[in-house]
Motif scaffolding. Structure first.
Motif, mmCIF file in Angstrom:
data_model
loop_
_atom_site.group_PDB
_atom_site.id
_atom_site.type_symbol
_atom_site.label_atom_id
_atom_site.label_comp_id
_atom_site.label_asym_id
_atom_site.label_seq_id
_atom_site.Cartn_x
_atom_site.Cartn_y
_atom_site.Cartn_z
ATOM 1 N N THR A 11 0.831 -1.211 0.000
ATOM 2 C CA THR A 11 0.000 0.000 0.000
ATOM 3 C C THR A 11 0.863 1.258 0.000
ATOM 4 O O THR A 11 0.686 2.156 -0.834
ATOM 5 N N ILE A 12 1.790 1.341 0.952
ATOM 6 C CA ILE A 12 2.594 2.559 1.073
ATOM 7 C C ILE A 12 3.656 2.591 -0.025
ATOM 8 O O ILE A 12 3.919 3.637 -0.635
ATOM 9 N N ASP A 31 10.256 -5.865 -4.399
ATOM 10 C CA ASP A 31 9.310 -6.580 -3.541
ATOM 11 C C ASP A 31 9.516 -8.067 -3.838
ATOM 12 O O ASP A 31 10.217 -8.413 -4.792
ATOM 13 N N ASN A 32 8.908 -8.932 -3.005
ATOM 14 C CA ASN A 32 9.050 -10.357 -3.327
ATOM 15 C C ASN A 32 7.799 -10.900 -4.012
ATOM 16 O O ASN A 32 7.552 -12.096 -4.013
ATOM 17 N N ASP A 46 13.932 -11.393 -2.350
ATOM 18 C CA ASP A 46 13.578 -11.707 -0.966
ATOM 19 C C ASP A 46 14.606 -11.031 -0.064
ATOM 20 O O ASP A 46 15.772 -11.417 -0.027
ATOM 21 N N LEU A 47 14.156 -10.025 0.679
ATOM 22 C CA LEU A 47 15.085 -9.195 1.443
ATOM 23 C C LEU A 47 15.460 -9.803 2.786
ATOM 24 O O LEU A 47 16.223 -9.191 3.543
ATOM 25 N N SER A 70 3.300 -6.718 7.637
ATOM 26 C CA SER A 70 2.936 -5.354 8.001
ATOM 27 C C SER A 70 1.875 -5.240 9.093
ATOM 28 O O SER A 70 1.363 -4.139 9.328
ATOM 29 N N TYR A 140 4.777 -8.212 16.334
ATOM 30 C CA TYR A 140 4.882 -7.157 15.310
ATOM 31 C C TYR A 140 5.451 -5.879 15.934
ATOM 32 O O TYR A 140 6.414 -5.302 15.417
ATOM 33 N N LYS A 144 9.291 -3.788 15.592
ATOM 34 C CA LYS A 144 9.524 -2.366 15.318
ATOM 35 C C LYS A 144 10.483 -1.773 16.362
ATOM 36 O O LYS A 144 11.352 -0.964 16.026
ATOM 37 N N PRO A 168 1.549 6.032 11.885
ATOM 38 C CA PRO A 168 0.265 5.654 12.474
ATOM 39 C C PRO A 168 -0.543 4.894 11.419
ATOM 40 O O PRO A 168 0.032 4.451 10.418
ATOM 41 N N VAL A 170 -2.151 4.384 8.193
ATOM 42 C CA VAL A 170 -1.991 5.117 6.935
ATOM 43 C C VAL A 170 -3.291 4.948 6.141
ATOM 44 O O VAL A 170 -3.670 3.825 5.796
HETATM 45 N N1 LIG Z 1 -0.229 0.712 6.501
HETATM 46 C C1 LIG Z 1 -0.176 1.180 7.744
HETATM 47 O O1 LIG Z 1 -1.182 1.698 8.272
HETATM 48 C C2 LIG Z 1 1.126 1.109 8.526
HETATM 49 C C3 LIG Z 1 1.181 1.688 9.801
HETATM 50 C C4 LIG Z 1 2.376 1.634 10.505
HETATM 51 C C5 LIG Z 1 3.499 1.040 9.949
HETATM 52 N N2 LIG Z 1 3.408 0.461 8.725
HETATM 53 C C6 LIG Z 1 4.607 -0.195 8.172
HETATM 54 O O2 LIG Z 1 4.860 0.340 6.873
HETATM 55 C C7 LIG Z 1 5.450 -0.668 6.031
HETATM 56 C C8 LIG Z 1 4.621 -0.822 4.750
HETATM 57 O O3 LIG Z 1 3.277 -1.090 5.125
HETATM 58 P P1 LIG Z 1 2.137 -1.408 4.039
HETATM 59 O O4 LIG Z 1 0.846 -1.060 4.680
HETATM 60 O O5 LIG Z 1 2.482 -0.828 2.727
HETATM 61 O O6 LIG Z 1 2.247 -2.992 4.007
HETATM 62 P P2 LIG Z 1 1.928 -4.015 2.834
HETATM 63 O O7 LIG Z 1 1.685 -5.334 3.492
HETATM 64 O O8 LIG Z 1 0.883 -3.472 1.925
HETATM 65 O O9 LIG Z 1 3.321 -4.046 2.051
HETATM 66 C C9 LIG Z 1 4.452 -4.709 2.539
HETATM 67 C C10 LIG Z 1 5.191 -5.289 1.358
HETATM 68 O O10 LIG Z 1 6.379 -5.943 1.825
HETATM 69 C C11 LIG Z 1 6.612 -7.050 0.971
HETATM 70 N N3 LIG Z 1 7.481 -8.038 1.599
HETATM 71 C C12 LIG Z 1 7.201 -8.818 2.680
HETATM 72 N N4 LIG Z 1 8.224 -9.657 2.929
HETATM 73 C C13 LIG Z 1 9.184 -9.395 1.992
HETATM 74 C C14 LIG Z 1 10.465 -9.936 1.742
HETATM 75 N N5 LIG Z 1 10.968 -10.945 2.471
HETATM 76 N N6 LIG Z 1 11.187 -9.437 0.713
HETATM 77 C C15 LIG Z 1 10.673 -8.425 -0.068
HETATM 78 N N7 LIG Z 1 9.451 -7.875 0.134
HETATM 79 C C16 LIG Z 1 8.709 -8.356 1.163
HETATM 80 C C17 LIG Z 1 5.210 -7.604 0.725
HETATM 81 O O11 LIG Z 1 5.165 -8.423 -0.441
HETATM 82 C C18 LIG Z 1 4.366 -6.333 0.596
HETATM 83 O O12 LIG Z 1 4.178 -5.935 -0.750
HETATM 84 C C19 LIG Z 1 5.521 -1.930 6.899
HETATM 85 O O13 LIG Z 1 6.784 -1.984 7.539
HETATM 86 C C20 LIG Z 1 4.452 -1.689 7.959
HETATM 87 O O14 LIG Z 1 4.720 -2.417 9.145
HETATM 88 C C21 LIG Z 1 2.248 0.482 7.991
#
Ligand SMILES: NC(=O)c1ccc[n+]([C@@H]2O[C@H](COP(=O)([O-])OP(=O)(O)OC[C@H]3O[C@@H](n4cnc5c(N)ncnc54)[C@H](O)[C@@H]3O)[C@@H](O)[C@H]2O)c1
Length: 276
Positions: A11-12, A31-32, A46-47, A70, A140, A144, A168, A170
């Motif tokens: 998403t972000i 991304d993976n 794969d990170l 996430s 989780y 962090k 927070p 998003v």
């Molecule tokens: N969305 C929110 O409200 C929110 C709030 C606080 C913190 N965050 C943090 O922001 C970051 C992004 O959040 P998001 O909402 O976009 O999450 P999301 O789940 O939509 O995206 C996370 C991405 O990470 C990728 N990923 C997971 N494991 C991987 C790996 N081993 N190698 C490569 N890629 C990998 C996934 O395929 C996914 O596309 C995360 O760290 C999340 O914890 C998000």
């Protein structure tokens, strides 16, 4: 400016890639999910694997690391912790090894308490700032807290500039019209914090590009200027946290988190608010 954005299919990540391209940055999205585009704009990696991290970071000026499990309850707690810590460590280590000076990554306000909440969070004062004690309540949130320690370690031991953005909720455009909203009936520790997805993308980009000294780690709370709740902030505090100290005026629906440090360091001012 050459940027690597990880978690780029999330998403972000998608919003950050879009925003960075609109600012004229050269972006490698990672991304993976699926496979690469064969053109060098998107690479599947794969990170949790250090070698793959080194390869994707080669030649970059900065990395915005959004790859993670996430939220809680997506995978087992052990896998959530191990995956997130491995990604944060490997991305920082790869940056140190291949000479990428700046690492921005997504921490979370869940360092203060977690969703779902297990027990009542004890906020000592409002607005909550970066110095408030942490209380992670699940794997989780713990990932962090540990990620912030990793970012601190790489700043001091390897001279990187690292930024831990405590995001927070998003809020993407498709659910923007739901705000403001009531506090969930089951919620006993509400901190109805949010930032609009477009503001989030902008602050990630600022964090990667604003000049900052080497060998420094910055923990920054990110928030809109108001809450997402449909009741005034002081009434939330009086109801749920009657013993907390009030350290600043909190008129109307003012945010319960302080975004002052992000404003000072990055010049970040959120453009979206859900209360007019
Ligand atoms: N969305 C929110 O409200 C929110 C709030 C606080 C913190 N965050 C943090 O922001 C970051 C992004 O959040 P998001 O909402 O976009 O999450 P999301 O789940 O939509 O995206 C996370 C991405 O990470 C990728 N990923 C997971 N494991 C991987 C790996 N081993 N190698 C490569 N890629 C990998 C996934 O395929 C996914 O596309 C995360 O760290 C999340 O914890 C998000």
């Amino acid at each position: 400016m050459k940027l690597v954005v990880t978690g780029a299919k999330g998403t972000i990540g998608q919003a950050v890639v879009r925003y960075a391209l609109s600012q004229g940055a050269q972006v490698l999205a990672v991304d993976n999910v699926g496979r690469g585009d064969g053109e060098g704009h998107y690479l599947a990696a794969d990170l949790t694997d250090l070698g793959q991290c080194c390869e994707v970071l080669q030649g970059a000026d900065a990395v915005i690391n959004l790859a993670a499990i996430s939220a809680a309850l997506q995978r087992s707690s052990a896998q959530t912790l191990m995956t997130n810590v491995a990604i944060t460590y490997n991305v920082c280590m790869a940056a140190a090894l291949v000479g990428v000076q700046r690492v921005v990554w997504a921490s979370s306000v869940q360092v203060f308490h977690s969703y779902p909440t297990l027990r009542r969070a004890q906020y000592r004062y409002f607005p909550v700032d970066e110095d408030h004690p942490n209380d992670p309540q699940n794997a989780y949130a713990l990932s962090k807290v540990l990620g912030e320690q990793i970012a601190e370690y790489f700043a001091h031991q390897h001279g990187l500039t690292t930024l831990s953005l405590r995001l927070p909720e998003v809020v993407p455009p498709e659910i923007w019209s739901e705000l403001p909203r009531p506090i969930e009936p089951w919620e006993h520790s509400p901190l109805p914090h949010y930032v609009h997805l477009e503001d989030c993308a902008r602050v990630c980009y600022l964090a990667a590009t604003v000049p900052l000294p080497p060998a420094t780690h910055h923990v920054l709370l990110i928030t809109a200027e108001d809450t997402s709740a449909d009741q005034p902030t002081l009434s939330i505090i009086q109801r749920y946290y009657p013993d907390a100290e009030i350290r600043a005026e909190l008129p109307g629906y003012a945010a319960m988190l302080s975004g002052k440090r992000a404003e000072r360091l990055l010049g970040f001012q959120p453009q979206y608010r859900c209360h007019q």
